[in-house]
Design an enzyme around this catalytic site. Structure first.
Site, PDB file in Angstrom:
ATOM      1  N   TYR A 186      16.862  43.140   9.407  1.00  0.00           N
ATOM      2  CA  TYR A 186      16.239  43.358  10.720  1.00  0.00           C
ATOM      3  C   TYR A 186      15.008  42.462  10.818  1.00  0.00           C
ATOM      4  O   TYR A 186      13.982  42.734  10.183  1.00  0.00           O
ATOM      5  CB  TYR A 186      15.832  44.822  10.890  1.00  0.00           C
ATOM      6  CG  TYR A 186      16.985  45.783  11.018  1.00  0.00           C
ATOM      7  CD1 TYR A 186      17.756  45.812  12.185  1.00  0.00           C
ATOM      8  CD2 TYR A 186      17.299  46.667  10.000  1.00  0.00           C
ATOM      9  CE1 TYR A 186      18.811  46.705  12.314  1.00  0.00           C
ATOM     10  CE2 TYR A 186      18.354  47.567  10.130  1.00  0.00           C
ATOM     11  CZ  TYR A 186      19.103  47.582  11.290  1.00  0.00           C
ATOM     12  OH  TYR A 186      20.139  48.470  11.420  1.00  0.00           O
TER      13      TYR A 186
ATOM     14  N   ASP B 233      20.557  41.033  19.649  1.00  0.00           N
ATOM     15  CA  ASP B 233      20.003  41.918  20.661  1.00  0.00           C
ATOM     16  C   ASP B 233      20.069  41.241  22.031  1.00  0.00           C
ATOM     17  O   ASP B 233      20.202  40.021  22.137  1.00  0.00           O
ATOM     18  CB  ASP B 233      18.539  42.248  20.346  1.00  0.00           C
ATOM     19  CG  ASP B 233      18.411  43.160  19.127  1.00  0.00           C
ATOM     20  OD1 ASP B 233      19.420  43.789  18.745  1.00  0.00           O
ATOM     21  OD2 ASP B 233      17.304  43.221  18.566  1.00  0.00           O
TER      22      ASP B 233
END
Ligand SMILES: [Zn+2]
Length: 366
Positions: A309, A168
């Protein structure tokens, strides 16, 4: 009787067209093709024979002219493909991309992996001090920090980063770095001093990106797919913050015991739900270890299967990931910052030829 021009007369002109089309490009291997529009009155056999003869004549002359430049014909994977179009009397060139392999460390937060399209929120795209005049929310990216100097060195038309996964925008990637292939489209040069380019990239990135193992040229486009499909375990360090509560060491020991070796179920996180199909995936957390407990903060070192995740493993994403740190501690926990510490794959594993093409090249040498 054929309406096709005699090969004797046409071949010298096609040779000149080829020379004109490729004069600005460096390449070691080439191939010549011929394209003509099908017509009912032309018999397929006559056309095939005519094309074969023209290709043989043009190819032969180019080999003669270019052997001094170290260029050889290559039917399978030419770096330069020239296709003569009879009706248009022109050569269309197809230049095979050049590929550069490396691993990048991303040391800055707020840096996207690939060029982000979002406009600057301050000026809405006009350009201001906030966005360094670029009009973009993120003025640069790992893709551009790595790719622009390489694109310039190769004289390429464009570049694209192919990473083994992505982190990210707010996540750093440390350790040995993330494997990537930088594709350079329509390069004019092919022999480039990659050590010098790597140095220039790191200098210009001023601490945002590093190349711990330098760069190397790879003449193998299949590496892109191999890299994309590779499922490597990863190790992370996550700073966890637990609401108002003070965490006891005993709770962390229980957390480690519950999550080490656990299979977790993750429904597609809300933050990516618009881009990805909504489904439940099962992922293995191989190891979960806590350290640096201070009040309501601690760090978790997590080894997990590819595709886990991590932010949701900590927060629970309102029950969409189970079990989670929030659920096990009994109070809401968030990931305050995240670093990738290691991506478990060696360069030699990745760069080894896939078994089928290794077999094919063994055949070729038999
Ligand atoms: Zn702006």
């Amino acid at each position: 009787m054929s309406d096709l021009p005699p090969v004797d007369e046409l071949a010298p002109r096609v040779v000149e067209r080829c020379e004109e089309a490729v004069h600005a490009f460096a390449f070691d291997t080439f191939w010549v093709g011929v394209r003509i529009r099908p017509r009912a009155e032309r018999s397929a056999d006559v056309v095939a024979a005519w094309k074969g003869e023209l290709k043989r004549r043009v190819g032969g002359e180019l080999v003669r002219r270019w052997s001094g430049l170290g260029r050889a014909p290559d039917h399978q994977r030419p770096q330069m493909l020239m296709v003569y179009d009879l009706e248009r009397d022109r050569v269309r060139r197809t230049v095979r991309s050049a590929y550069v392999y490396g691993r990048y460390r991303k040391l800055a937060r707020g840096l996207p992996q690939t060029r982000a399209p979002w406009r600057c929120t301050s000026c809405r795209g006009g350009g201001c001090g906030q966005c360094e005049g670029t009009g973009r929310q993120y003025p640069t990216s790992v893709e551009d920090l790595l790719g622009e100097p390489l694109r310039a060195a190769y004289g390429a038309a464009s570049h694209q980063l192919h990473g083994m996964g992505r982190e990210d925008i707010d996540v750093r990637c440390l350790g040995a770095g993330r494997p990537f292939v930088l594709e350079l489209r329509r390069p004019r040069r092919r022999s480039v001093d990659l050590a010098a380019v790597a140095e220039a990239i790191v200098r210009h990135a001023s601490g945002r990106v590093e190349l711990p193992a330098g760069l190397r040229a790879v003449d193998d486009e299949s590496l892109v797919a191999r890299l994309k499909g590779w499922e490597a375990d990863k190790r992370y360090r996550a700073l966890c913050s637990v609401g108002e509560a003070v965490v006891e060491p005993g709770q962390l020991a229980a957390l480690e015991a519950s999550l080490s070796g656990a299979d977790i179920e993750q429904r597609t996180p809300r933050r990516v739900a618009r881009r990805r199909a909504d489904k439940v995936r099962r992922r293995r957390v191989r190891r979960f270890r806590c350290e640096d407990l201070e009040g309501n903060h601690f760090a978790a070192v997590i080894e997990a299967q590819s595709g886990t995740y991590i932010k949701e493993l900590i927060s629970g994403d309102e029950g969409r990931t189970r079990p989670s740190v929030s659920e096990l501690l009994g109070s809401p926990c968030v990931c305050a910052s995240l670093d990738v510490l290691a991506i478990s794959v060696r360069d030699d594993e990745l760069l080894a030829l896939p078994s089928d093409s290794a077999a094919a090249s063994a055949d070729a040498h038999r």
